[in-house]
Design a protein around this motif. Structure first.
Motif: not given
Lengths: 220, 128
Positions: A9-14, A131-132
Motif C-alpha cells: 500500500r502507498h504510504v499516503l493512501e489514507h 507530498e500531500f
C-alpha cells in the motif's frame, strides 16, 4: 509465531482517500481549488493581497495554513473575502504542511457553494507540502529570486508537481547575483515546459498575469 | 522534517494492517525521486513508533531506481539526477515508470500487543 503480512500500500493512501473526498465536495459545490505553495517568506500572502482584488466577478475564498498565528489570515480578512484558518500547532502537532484532513477540518468555516475559487495558502515549506495532495484542481508555487538558482534541483518534487511557477521579487534583481537564465534552465530540467510568470508582489508588476491564471482556473 | 511526515504516515499505514499485533519488521519500497534520506527516516520512525505496536520494529528500506519514458518518442532512460527532458528527442512530458514509490511492502508481526509501554515521561520545561 511470526507471520508476514503483505501490504503493498502507498504510504499516503489514507491522505489520498481524504483528498478524494475533499475533491468530491469541491466539485459538488462548484468551486475550483488552487494549492499555493512556497518556501517561507517567498511572498504568497503579499501576492494574494495584490491579485485577489483584481479578480472581477470571481467569488474567492482563502484557506490559510500556518503553524502558528493568524497574521496571514488577518491580512486576507482585510480583503473582505471568506477566510478559514488552520493552525497546525493546535490539533496537528505543529505539522509543517497541510494534509487533506487538515484542509477538510478548515472547510466547515467556508461557504463553499457560494465560491468560484478557493485558494489554499499552504504552510511555507519546499518539501512536505508537495507530498500531500489535498484535493486541489491545480497547484501553483511561488519562488522568489532571493532563494537561489539551484532550488529546482534541490527540491525537484515541489517544482515537478506544480502547474505554474511564479517567480516573485523580480524588482530585487538589480541588487542580486541571481542568474535568471540558469534558474529557468534548472526549472526546465526538472519540469520541462511548466509555465512560469515573472512578477513583483511588492510593486505589482506582472501580478495581473497571475490574477488571470486564477480567473482561468476558476473558469471565469 | 520531510522524513518525520513520512515516518508518521508509514506508522499510520502499518497500524491499519497489523491487526492489533506487535510488529517486528516493516519493509518499505522508496523511489529515489521521493527525496527520502534513509537514515533520517529510520531515526524518525524510531521516535514516532514509541508507545505503539511498532515500538522497536526494524525498518528495511528498498531504494527503487528512477526510470522514465518519453511521451513523444517512447525512449526509456534512467535519469542521473533531476533531468526530466528526453535525452533522445528533447521532449518534455516524460512518464515516471519507477522511482515515485513510497510503499509499505510487507510487515512481520508477532503475538498480540499485551500492553503498550508507557511513553517516556515528558521533560517539564520551566522558566528559571
Amino acid at each position: 509465531m511470526d507471520e508476514v503480512v503483505n501490504v503493498h500500500r502507498h504510504v499516503l493512501e489514507h491522505n489520498d482517500a481524504t483528498a478524494k473526498q475533499n475533491r468530491a465536495d469541491f466539485d459538488e459545490a462548484g468551486v475550483r481549488v488552487v494549492n499555493l505553495m512556497s518556501a517561507p517568506g517567498a511572498g504568497k500572502t503579499s501576492l494574494l493581497e495584490r491579485a485577489l482584488p483584481m479578480l472581477a466577478g470571481v467569488r474567492v475564498g482563502v484557506l490559510e495554513g500556518d503553524v502558528q498565528s493568524s497574521l496571514d489570515a488577518d491580512r486576507m480578512r482585510a480583503l473582505d473575502v471568506p477566510v478559514s484558518l488552520v493552525n497546525t500547532d493546535v490539533t496537528f502537532a505543529g505539522e509543517c504542511h497541510l494534509d487533506a484532513a487538515m484542509v477538510r477540518s478548515g472547510l466547515v468555516d467556508l461557504p463553499l457553494a457560494d465560491l468560484d475559487l478557493l485558494v489554499v495558502e499552504n504552510v511555507g515549506n519546499l518539501v512536505c507540502p508537495a507530498e500531500f495532495t489535498i484535493g486541489e484542481h491545480r497547484r501553483a508555487m511561488v519562488f522568489s529570486v532571493t532563494e537561489g538558482e539551484e532550488k529546482p534541483l534541490k527540491y525537484p518534487l515541489m517544482f515537478r508537481t506544480c502547474d505554474l511557477v511564479v517567480v516573485n521579487k523580480m524588482d530585487l534583481l538589480p541588487h542580486l547575483d541571481f542568474d535568471l537564465d540558469l534558474f529557468l534552465d534548472n526549472l526546465d530540467a526538472v519540469h520541462p515546459d511548466v509555465p512560469h510568470q515573472l512578477l513583483s508582489a511588492r510593486t505589482g508588476e506582472g501580478v495581473r498575469c497571475f490574477a488571470a491564471w486564477l480567473s482561468e482556473t476558476a473558469g471565469a | 522534517m520531510h522524513e518525520l511526515s513520512v515516518a508518521a504516515a508509514v506508522l499510520d499505514t502499518v497500524v491499519r494492517h497489523a491487526g492489533g499485533r506487535r510488529v517486528t519488521l516493516v519493509r518499505l519500497r522508496v523511489g529515489e525521486l521521493r527525496q527520502v534520506v534513509p537514515d533520517s527516516l529510520e531515526l524518525y520512525f524510531g521516535l514516532v513508533t514509541r508507545g505503539t505496536a511498532c515500538e522497536g520494529a526494524r525498518l528495511e528500506q528498498e531504494l527503487v531506481a528512477a526510470r522514465l519514458r518519453c511521451g513523444a518518442c517512447t525512449h526509456e532512460w534512467r535519469p542521473g539526477g533531476p533531468a526530466f527532458r528526453c535525452p533522445e528527442c528533447g521532449a518534455g512530458g516524460a512518464t515516471v515508470l519507477t522511482g515515485d514509490e513510497l510503499e509499505v511492502h510487507s510487515l512481520v508481526v508477532g503475538g498480540p500487543v499485551a500492553a503498550c509501554p508507557e511513553p517516556a515521561e515528558e521533560a517539564q520545561w520551566t522558566r528559571s
